[in-house]
Design an enzyme around this catalytic site. Structure first.
Site, mmCIF file in Angstrom:
data_model
loop_
_atom_site.group_PDB
_atom_site.id
_atom_site.type_symbol
_atom_site.label_atom_id
_atom_site.label_comp_id
_atom_site.label_asym_id
_atom_site.label_seq_id
_atom_site.Cartn_x
_atom_site.Cartn_y
_atom_site.Cartn_z
ATOM 1 N N GLU A 63 -67.830 110.926 90.178
ATOM 2 C CA GLU A 63 -67.914 109.512 89.787
ATOM 3 C C GLU A 63 -68.279 109.450 88.309
ATOM 4 O O GLU A 63 -69.408 109.750 87.921
ATOM 5 C CB GLU A 63 -68.964 108.771 90.623
ATOM 6 C CG GLU A 63 -69.131 107.318 90.212
ATOM 7 C CD GLU A 63 -70.369 106.653 90.800
ATOM 8 O OE1 GLU A 63 -70.907 107.141 91.817
ATOM 9 O OE2 GLU A 63 -70.818 105.645 90.220
ATOM 10 N N ARG B 51 -70.690 103.461 81.902
ATOM 11 C CA ARG B 51 -71.872 103.087 81.127
ATOM 12 C C ARG B 51 -71.649 103.339 79.627
ATOM 13 O O ARG B 51 -72.356 102.801 78.802
ATOM 14 C CB ARG B 51 -73.079 103.926 81.561
ATOM 15 C CG ARG B 51 -73.617 103.606 82.940
ATOM 16 C CD ARG B 51 -74.881 104.381 83.137
ATOM 17 N NE ARG B 51 -75.475 104.192 84.442
ATOM 18 C CZ ARG B 51 -76.600 104.798 84.826
ATOM 19 N NH1 ARG B 51 -77.209 105.606 83.985
ATOM 20 N NH2 ARG B 51 -77.104 104.609 86.024
ATOM 21 N N LYS C 221 -71.574 101.357 98.854
ATOM 22 C CA LYS C 221 -72.616 102.085 98.146
ATOM 23 C C LYS C 221 -73.907 101.344 98.444
ATOM 24 O O LYS C 221 -73.949 100.107 98.335
ATOM 25 C CB LYS C 221 -72.317 102.070 96.640
ATOM 26 C CG LYS C 221 -73.434 102.607 95.762
ATOM 27 C CD LYS C 221 -73.042 102.559 94.305
ATOM 28 C CE LYS C 221 -74.085 103.217 93.437
ATOM 29 N NZ LYS C 221 -73.572 103.467 92.062
HETATM 30 O O1 LIG Z 1 -74.515 103.600 86.759
HETATM 31 C C1 LIG Z 1 -73.914 103.177 87.745
HETATM 32 O O2 LIG Z 1 -72.673 103.050 87.800
HETATM 33 C C2 LIG Z 1 -74.665 102.758 88.936
HETATM 34 O O3 LIG Z 1 -74.126 102.094 89.762
HETATM 35 C C3 LIG Z 1 -76.059 103.228 89.126
HETATM 36 C C4 LIG Z 1 -76.127 104.712 89.406
HETATM 37 O O4 LIG Z 1 -75.318 105.081 90.513
HETATM 38 C C5 LIG Z 1 -77.563 105.068 89.688
HETATM 39 O O5 LIG Z 1 -78.372 104.580 88.634
HETATM 40 C C6 LIG Z 1 -77.765 106.573 89.855
HETATM 41 O O6 LIG Z 1 -79.119 106.729 90.207
HETATM 42 P P1 LIG Z 1 -79.900 108.129 89.959
HETATM 43 O O7 LIG Z 1 -79.163 109.192 90.743
HETATM 44 O O8 LIG Z 1 -81.293 107.881 90.462
HETATM 45 O O9 LIG Z 1 -79.836 108.402 88.480
#
Ligand SMILES: O=C(O)C(=O)C[C@H](O)[C@H](O)COP(=O)(O)O
Length: 220
Positions: free
Chosen positions: A51, A55, A139
């Site tokens: 994925e 960002r 999700k």
């Molecule tokens: O950035 C994106 O597209 C999101 O939808 C959020 C991420 O999936 C989470 O922030 C991952 O979370 P962590 O594994 O705790 O770092």
């Protein structure tokens, strides 16, 4: 084709993608030169579903580059928060799209899209908005903050046909507990792609982390 048939087809595609690997790495690419070595490091570690988040400005290009160079990978887009972004990731070659939340417009666009959408939800009401349009896979985000394993156990009661990719606050220490749930297809997380390892181009560390995480999760 009816919306319901399209939704059923999307559910089957998401099941196929999410069951390739117990871990869906959440990847943020800052420098486009990182894209291929990082993807290869994950594939070498046994993780073939990637994925790539939107960002950063390089997300779309990274998806295109990985798709062209590594046909053995399932490459999807994360952080898809609008219809325009969904269309952009389709054009970039993404094979699936994941959103942190949902809007009615995005859900509708996801039904008609040529790639399956895994919409993010945190509450039963959001889940029901998706169910209404035929979505059965979501999700669950932010997983740890939104109730974690107890919340997923509770959702299994009224929504027994729904499955999730919990993401947000999941790591090597708690992933196994999530994956043990019958309504969890795989878990999403950035822990297998530590930002310092990417910054330092420590690809071997990412491969080893992926291997250890997969082994730990597949142990009986
Ligand atoms: O950035 C994106 O597209 C999101 O939808 C959020 C991420 O999936 C989470 O922030 C991952 O979370 P962590 O594994 O705790 O770092």
């Amino acid at each position: 084709m009816s919306n319901l048939t399209l939704a059923t087809q999307a559910t089957q595609q998401i099941d196929l993608i999410c069951r390739q690997s117990p871990i869906m790495p959440v990847i943020t690419i800052n420098d486009i030169s990182e894209a291929l070595p990082l993807a290869n490091a994950l594939l070498d570690g046994g993780i073939s579903t990637l994925e790539v988040t939107l960002r950063t400005q390089t997300g779309l290009d990274a998806i295109s580059i990985i798709r062209k160079a590594l046909p053995e990978a399932f490459v999807g887009a994360g952080t898809v928060t609008s219809v325009a972004m969904l269309n952009a990731v389709v054009d970039a070659g993404a094979q699936f799209a994941i959103s942190p939340g949902l809007t009615h417009e995005l859900l509708l666009a996801g039904i008609d899209s040529t790639i399956p959408l895994l919409p993010g939800i945190a509450t039963p009401s959001e889940l029901m908005q998706g169910l209404q349009l035929g979505y059965q896979r979501f999700k669950f985000f932010p997983a740890a903050a939104a109730g974690g394993v107890p919340a997923l156990k509770a959702l299994a009661g009224p929504f027994s046909d729904v499955c999730f990719c919990p993401t947000g606050g999941i790591n090597a220490n708690n992933a196994r507990e999530y994956l043990a749930l019958p309504n969890v297809m795989c878990v999403g997380g950035s822990w297998v792609v530590p930002s310092d390892a990417v910054r330092n181009k420590d690809w071997q560390r990412i491969t080893e982390l992926s291997k250890l995480s997969i082994q730990a999760l597949l142990q009986s």
